[in-house]
Design an enzyme around this catalytic site. Structure first.
Site, PDB file in Angstrom:
ATOM      1  N   GLY A  71       0.828  -1.212   0.000  1.00  0.00           N
ATOM      2  CA  GLY A  71       0.000   0.000   0.000  1.00  0.00           C
ATOM      3  C   GLY A  71       0.857   1.255   0.000  1.00  0.00           C
ATOM      4  O   GLY A  71       0.542   2.244  -0.668  1.00  0.00           O
ATOM      5  N   ASN A 150      -7.507   4.330   9.234  1.00  0.00           N
ATOM      6  CA  ASN A 150      -7.064   3.061   9.810  1.00  0.00           C
ATOM      7  C   ASN A 150      -7.182   3.012  11.326  1.00  0.00           C
ATOM      8  O   ASN A 150      -7.325   1.954  11.910  1.00  0.00           O
ATOM      9  CB  ASN A 150      -5.614   2.765   9.399  1.00  0.00           C
ATOM     10  CG  ASN A 150      -4.716   3.966   9.526  1.00  0.00           C
ATOM     11  OD1 ASN A 150      -4.976   5.016   8.949  1.00  0.00           O
ATOM     12  ND2 ASN A 150      -3.660   3.836  10.300  1.00  0.00           N
ATOM     13  N   GLN A 178      -7.726   0.236   3.869  1.00  0.00           N
ATOM     14  CA  GLN A 178      -8.574  -0.357   4.916  1.00  0.00           C
ATOM     15  C   GLN A 178      -9.977  -0.686   4.421  1.00  0.00           C
ATOM     16  O   GLN A 178     -10.804  -1.191   5.181  1.00  0.00           O
ATOM     17  CB  GLN A 178      -8.669   0.604   6.121  1.00  0.00           C
ATOM     18  CG  GLN A 178      -7.355   0.807   6.843  1.00  0.00           C
ATOM     19  CD  GLN A 178      -6.840  -0.449   7.555  1.00  0.00           C
ATOM     20  OE1 GLN A 178      -7.560  -1.425   7.755  1.00  0.00           O
ATOM     21  NE2 GLN A 178      -5.576  -0.436   7.935  1.00  0.00           N
ATOM     22  N   SER A 198      -3.857  -2.899  -0.394  1.00  0.00           N
ATOM     23  CA  SER A 198      -2.766  -3.745   0.085  1.00  0.00           C
ATOM     24  C   SER A 198      -3.320  -5.119   0.443  1.00  0.00           C
ATOM     25  O   SER A 198      -4.289  -5.227   1.195  1.00  0.00           O
ATOM     26  CB  SER A 198      -2.139  -3.084   1.314  1.00  0.00           C
ATOM     27  OG  SER A 198      -1.108  -3.882   1.810  1.00  0.00           O
ATOM     28  N   HIS A 200      -2.341  -7.570   2.354  1.00  0.00           N
ATOM     29  CA  HIS A 200      -2.299  -8.144   3.707  1.00  0.00           C
ATOM     30  C   HIS A 200      -3.394  -7.604   4.623  1.00  0.00           C
ATOM     31  O   HIS A 200      -3.520  -8.049   5.757  1.00  0.00           O
ATOM     32  CB  HIS A 200      -0.902  -8.010   4.334  1.00  0.00           C
ATOM     33  CG  HIS A 200      -0.506  -6.640   4.796  1.00  0.00           C
ATOM     34  ND1 HIS A 200      -0.558  -6.265   6.119  1.00  0.00           N
ATOM     35  CD2 HIS A 200      -0.032  -5.573   4.127  1.00  0.00           C
ATOM     36  CE1 HIS A 200      -0.108  -5.019   6.231  1.00  0.00           C
ATOM     37  NE2 HIS A 200       0.211  -4.579   5.039  1.00  0.00           N
ATOM     38  N   THR A 236      10.485  -7.564 -11.528  1.00  0.00           N
ATOM     39  CA  THR A 236       9.878  -8.890 -11.695  1.00  0.00           C
ATOM     40  C   THR A 236       8.751  -9.055 -10.688  1.00  0.00           C
ATOM     41  O   THR A 236       8.897  -8.736  -9.507  1.00  0.00           O
ATOM     42  CB  THR A 236      10.957  -9.984 -11.511  1.00  0.00           C
ATOM     43  OG1 THR A 236      11.954  -9.755 -12.502  1.00  0.00           O
ATOM     44  CG2 THR A 236      10.373 -11.380 -11.682  1.00  0.00           C
ATOM     45  N   CYS A 324       4.055   4.855  19.807  1.00  0.00           N
ATOM     46  CA  CYS A 324       5.211   4.360  20.557  1.00  0.00           C
ATOM     47  C   CYS A 324       6.072   3.423  19.723  1.00  0.00           C
ATOM     48  O   CYS A 324       7.248   3.294  19.964  1.00  0.00           O
ATOM     49  CB  CYS A 324       4.774   3.668  21.830  1.00  0.00           C
ATOM     50  SG  CYS A 324       3.930   2.131  21.513  1.00  0.00           S
TER      51      CYS A 324
HETATM   52  N1  PLP Z   1      -2.589   3.170   4.188  1.00  0.00           N
HETATM   53  C1  PLP Z   1      -3.334   2.791   5.238  1.00  0.00           C
HETATM   54  C2  PLP Z   1      -4.620   3.491   5.512  1.00  0.00           C
HETATM   55  C3  PLP Z   1      -2.899   1.761   6.076  1.00  0.00           C
HETATM   56  O1  PLP Z   1      -3.641   1.403   7.119  1.00  0.00           O
HETATM   57  C4  PLP Z   1      -1.669   1.128   5.781  1.00  0.00           C
HETATM   58  C5  PLP Z   1      -1.138   0.074   6.666  1.00  0.00           C
HETATM   59  O2  PLP Z   1      -1.401   0.050   7.857  1.00  0.00           O
HETATM   60  C6  PLP Z   1      -0.948   1.541   4.660  1.00  0.00           C
HETATM   61  C7  PLP Z   1      -1.435   2.564   3.887  1.00  0.00           C
HETATM   62  C8  PLP Z   1       0.358   0.912   4.286  1.00  0.00           C
HETATM   63  O3  PLP Z   1       0.147  -0.325   3.659  1.00  0.00           O
HETATM   64  P1  PLP Z   1       1.365  -1.370   3.517  1.00  0.00           P
HETATM   65  O4  PLP Z   1       1.571  -1.944   4.877  1.00  0.00           O
HETATM   66  O5  PLP Z   1       0.884  -2.389   2.548  1.00  0.00           O
HETATM   67  O6  PLP Z   1       2.524  -0.614   3.028  1.00  0.00           O
END
Ligand code: PLP
Length: 385
Positions: A71, A150, A178, A198, A200, A236, A324
């Site tokens: 992301g 997020n 998100q 993203s 994951h 790649t 933190c």
């Molecule tokens: N943007 C938002 C709103 C996110 O919550 C996150 C990850 O927590 C990211 C971007 C970054 O994504 P990535 O971990 O795939 O780089």
């Protein structure tokens, strides 16, 4: 001890079906998709299929999908690629509660002479659309506003914002990291030019993302090198990751309504019970316009980290609003931008659920959390004795 995982906005478990789909691409189908031979060709075919699966979830054409590494890369590519494509425009508009993947890029651009406008949000984390409109002008290259936050889960009125921005001939990007898999999208019928996601965050693997680029949008490539992704992103391809993302999108598309219903029920049960049983607790963010899986609760006068450590003893994983992890004791920039008082911002906890959570896990947490809060309050120097 069983792990109770309520930190799905940080990352999610890879779905079993996704893992199975990925496995052959490590040791059997390991060819390079750019190779001329049939062995590589099979792999190229699997990437094409994954592109179609992603496009189906987003409601767009497969040619509008660019695979990236995450992301963060998608956000960087969207902003920097747009500025490179519009060299005479020097202004970027964003909001104060963005993820660092956008905010840090924008702040760095200031050092290169760009004008960066960071729009404020109100106490509920909402944006003033009139203020956005006032800031749009001929010098604006791109507006980048996240689809949902997020930390709080607050969802922004992206359809309205995208229309307002693109009407003025300005490129609109949204970080939907998100959102994908949680809110149904139909990008073909939207005014969104660029969108980041993203894998994951939706039960896919780490290390793969997407930048959606609407047909006709001007964008300079961010990664230069080979001809992959039709010359728009060199390097790649992460084949197992891309295949896994495709499967994760297929699963998300199939189950989105049922999962949202279940996850929202569990989130609401947890949230209502915690707010009721813990005095001096408050919800952060617009209650009505939120992702179904996220709740962000402040517990006044105590440290979020202390709560997390005590939850951890029971195997409960959540996250705190403070930064933190980056070595700073500053409370979350998101909560501070919303005007959450320092004492409350420090004691904020985010619970983010997924389809893999159960009612038993929620019930267990509802039982364990109130005594933790009570114990920490007794130790707190800020509570009037
Ligand atoms: N943007 C938002 C709103 C996110 O919550 C996150 C990850 O927590 C990211 C971007 C970054 O994504 P990535 O971990 O795939 O780089």
């Amino acid at each position: 001890m069983k792990t109770i995982y309520f930190d799905n906005n940080a990352t999610t478990k890879v779905a079993e079906e996704v893992l199975q789909e990925m496995k052959p691409f490590f040791c059997e189908l390991y060819g390079n998709p750019s190779s001329m031979h049939t062995f590589g060709g099979q792999v190229a075919h699997s990437i094409r299929r994954a592109r179609e699966q992603v496009a189906a979830l987003l409601g767009c054409d497969p040619t509008e999908i660019i695979f990236t590494s995450c992301g963060t890369e998608s956000d960087n590519a969207a902003i920097k690629g747009t500025l490179a494509a519009y060299p005479n425009r020097r202004k970027v508009i964003t909001i104060r509660v963005e993820h660092p993947a956008v905010l840090t890029v924008c702040r760095e651009l200031k050092n290169h002479g760009y004008t960066i406008v960071e729009l404020a949000v109100d106490k509920q984390g909402r944006l003033d659309l009139a203020e956005l409109e006032d800031n749009l002008n001929d010098d604006t290259a791109i507006v980048s506003i996240m689809y949902a936050n997020n930390e709080t889960g607050v969802v922004f009125p992206i359809a309205q914002i995208a229309e307002m921005v693109t009407e003025k001939g300005i490129v609109f990007h949204t970080d939907a990291v998100q959102v994908v898999g949680k809110i149904p999208l139909n990008l073909a019928r939207s005014n969104i030019d660029l969108l980041s996601l993203s894998a994951h965050k939706l039960h896919g693997p780490k290390g793969v993302g997407v930048l959606y680029v609407k047909k006709g949008t001007r964008l300079s490539p961010f990664m230069l090198g080979g001809h992959q992704e039709a010359g728009r992103r060199a390097g790649t391809e992460n084949v197992p990751g891309i295949v896994g993302l495709g499967k994760a999108c297929e699963l998300a598309g199939k189950n989105i309504d049922a999962e949202n219903k279940k996850v929202k029920y569990l989130r609401d049960k947890l949230e209502n019970a915690v707010l009721k049983s813990c005095p001096d607790s408050r919800l952060n963010g617009d209650k009505d316009n939120r992702l179904p899986n996220t709740t962000n609760i402040s517990f006044e006068f105590i440290e979020g980290e202390a709560i997390l450590l005590m939850l951890d003893k029971f195997g409960i994983c959540a996250s705190s609003g403070s930064a933190c992890t980056s070595g700073s004791l500053e409370p979350s920039h998101v909560l501070r931008a919303m005007g959450v008082p320092f004492t409350a911002a420090h004691g904020s906890i985010r619970f983010s659920l997924s389809r893999y959570n159960t009612e038993e896990e929620v019930d267990f947490t509802i039982k364990k959390l109130p005594p933790i809060i009570e114990k920490l309050r007794k130790l707190s120097p800020f509570v009037a004795k």
